[in-house]
Scaffold this motif. Structure first.
Motif, PDB file in Angstrom:
ATOM      1  N   ILE A   1      61.627 -85.727 -54.795  1.00 43.73           N
ATOM      2  CA  ILE A   1      61.376 -85.697 -56.241  1.00 43.73           C
ATOM      3  C   ILE A   1      60.575 -86.928 -56.660  1.00 43.73           C
ATOM      4  O   ILE A   1      59.649 -86.847 -57.460  1.00 43.73           O
ATOM      5  CB  ILE A   1      62.704 -85.588 -57.014  1.00 43.73           C
ATOM      6  N   TRP A   2      60.911 -88.074 -56.097  1.00 44.07           N
ATOM      7  CA  TRP A   2      60.193 -89.310 -56.430  1.00 44.07           C
ATOM      8  C   TRP A   2      58.745 -89.225 -55.950  1.00 44.07           C
ATOM      9  O   TRP A   2      57.825 -89.655 -56.659  1.00 44.07           O
ATOM     10  CB  TRP A   2      60.906 -90.509 -55.808  1.00 44.07           C
TER      11      TRP A   2
ATOM     12  N   ARG B   1      56.416 -87.002 -58.304  1.00 45.34           N
ATOM     13  CA  ARG B   1      56.526 -87.285 -59.739  1.00 45.34           C
ATOM     14  C   ARG B   1      55.209 -87.119 -60.491  1.00 45.34           C
ATOM     15  O   ARG B   1      55.210 -87.009 -61.701  1.00 45.34           O
ATOM     16  CB  ARG B   1      57.108 -88.675 -59.966  1.00 45.34           C
ATOM     17  N   ARG B   2      54.085 -87.095 -59.789  1.00 43.74           N
ATOM     18  CA  ARG B   2      52.802 -86.824 -60.444  1.00 43.74           C
ATOM     19  C   ARG B   2      52.761 -85.373 -60.881  1.00 43.74           C
ATOM     20  O   ARG B   2      53.262 -84.498 -60.180  1.00 43.74           O
ATOM     21  CB  ARG B   2      51.649 -87.085 -59.473  1.00 43.74           C
TER      22      ARG B   2
ATOM     23  N   TRP C   1      54.115 -82.205 -58.757  1.00 43.63           N
ATOM     24  CA  TRP C   1      55.289 -81.483 -59.244  1.00 43.63           C
ATOM     25  C   TRP C   1      54.970 -79.999 -59.421  1.00 43.63           C
ATOM     26  O   TRP C   1      55.805 -79.143 -59.157  1.00 43.63           O
ATOM     27  CB  TRP C   1      55.799 -82.107 -60.531  1.00 43.63           C
TER      28      TRP C   1
ATOM     29  N   GLY D   1      66.330 -86.152 -62.392  1.00 42.51           N
ATOM     30  CA  GLY D   1      64.895 -86.236 -62.126  1.00 42.51           C
ATOM     31  C   GLY D   1      64.220 -84.883 -62.231  1.00 42.51           C
ATOM     32  O   GLY D   1      63.124 -84.772 -62.786  1.00 42.51           O
TER      33      GLY D   1
ATOM     34  N   TYR E   1      64.025 -84.051 -65.922  1.00 44.82           N
ATOM     35  CA  TYR E   1      63.003 -84.864 -66.590  1.00 44.82           C
ATOM     36  C   TYR E   1      61.597 -84.368 -66.252  1.00 44.82           C
ATOM     37  O   TYR E   1      60.755 -84.203 -67.147  1.00 44.82           O
ATOM     38  CB  TYR E   1      63.162 -86.328 -66.180  1.00 44.82           C
ATOM     39  N   LEU E   2      61.340 -84.130 -64.979  1.00 37.59           N
ATOM     40  CA  LEU E   2      59.994 -83.707 -64.587  1.00 37.59           C
ATOM     41  C   LEU E   2      59.668 -82.302 -65.093  1.00 37.59           C
ATOM     42  O   LEU E   2      58.519 -82.015 -65.416  1.00 37.59           O
ATOM     43  CB  LEU E   2      59.846 -83.766 -63.063  1.00 37.59           C
TER      44      LEU E   2
ATOM     45  N   ARG F   1      58.859 -82.886 -68.802  1.00 38.97           N
ATOM     46  CA  ARG F   1      57.620 -83.641 -68.961  1.00 38.97           C
ATOM     47  C   ARG F   1      56.409 -82.763 -68.668  1.00 38.97           C
ATOM     48  O   ARG F   1      55.379 -82.864 -69.323  1.00 38.97           O
ATOM     49  CB  ARG F   1      57.611 -84.843 -68.015  1.00 38.97           C
TER      50      ARG F   1
END
Length: 134
Positions: A68-69, A72-73, A77, A123, A126-127, A130
């Protein structure tokens, strides 16, 4: 920064995250096998040769969080759109196991697995928000 990351192997461009997804899936399969192996061995041999997972569970629960990290772009994603449900399932599995055995066995290492799973699920949420996906 709008294209997903790729690596070049044998003259072909391969999406970088496909290797990461494969690693997460292998870690998940090993974690499921590890959970089921303890009771199976106890049933077969009549004694506990393999204790229930503790520190290795933390290692397994970290793998989706790393993916996931790395993704993150927004472009990265978006490439994981087909794998998001699997990530949720894996993190929920890690969370439930870690929480149950942290409460029942009192293993402090499993509390780290609980925290890691919650971070991963947060995460994803959130992603998704977003990126405009529900």
């Amino acid at each position: 920064m709008t294209k997903p990351r790729e690596i070049e192997a044998d003259g072909q461009k391969i999406p970088f995250l496909s290797y990461c997804v494969a690693g997460v899936k292998v870690a998940f399969l090993l974690a499921v096998f590890r959970v089921l192996a303890g009771p199976f061995i106890k049933d077969i041999f009549g004694e506990e040769l393999l204790p229930m997972p503790t520190w290795e569970w933390l290692v397994c629960s970290v793998t989706p969080v790393i993916l996931i990290w790395l993704a993150r772009r927004p472009a990265d994603w978006a490439t994981l759109s087909d794998e998001r449900m699997f990530l949720r399932i894996a993190l929920a599995f890690y969370l439930l196991y870690a929480l149950a055995f942290a409460l029942l066995q009192g293993e402090w290492m499993l509390w780290l697995g609980v925290a890691t799973s919650l971070v991963g699920l947060s995460g994803i949420r959130y992603l998704n928000h977003r990126g405009g996906h529900a």
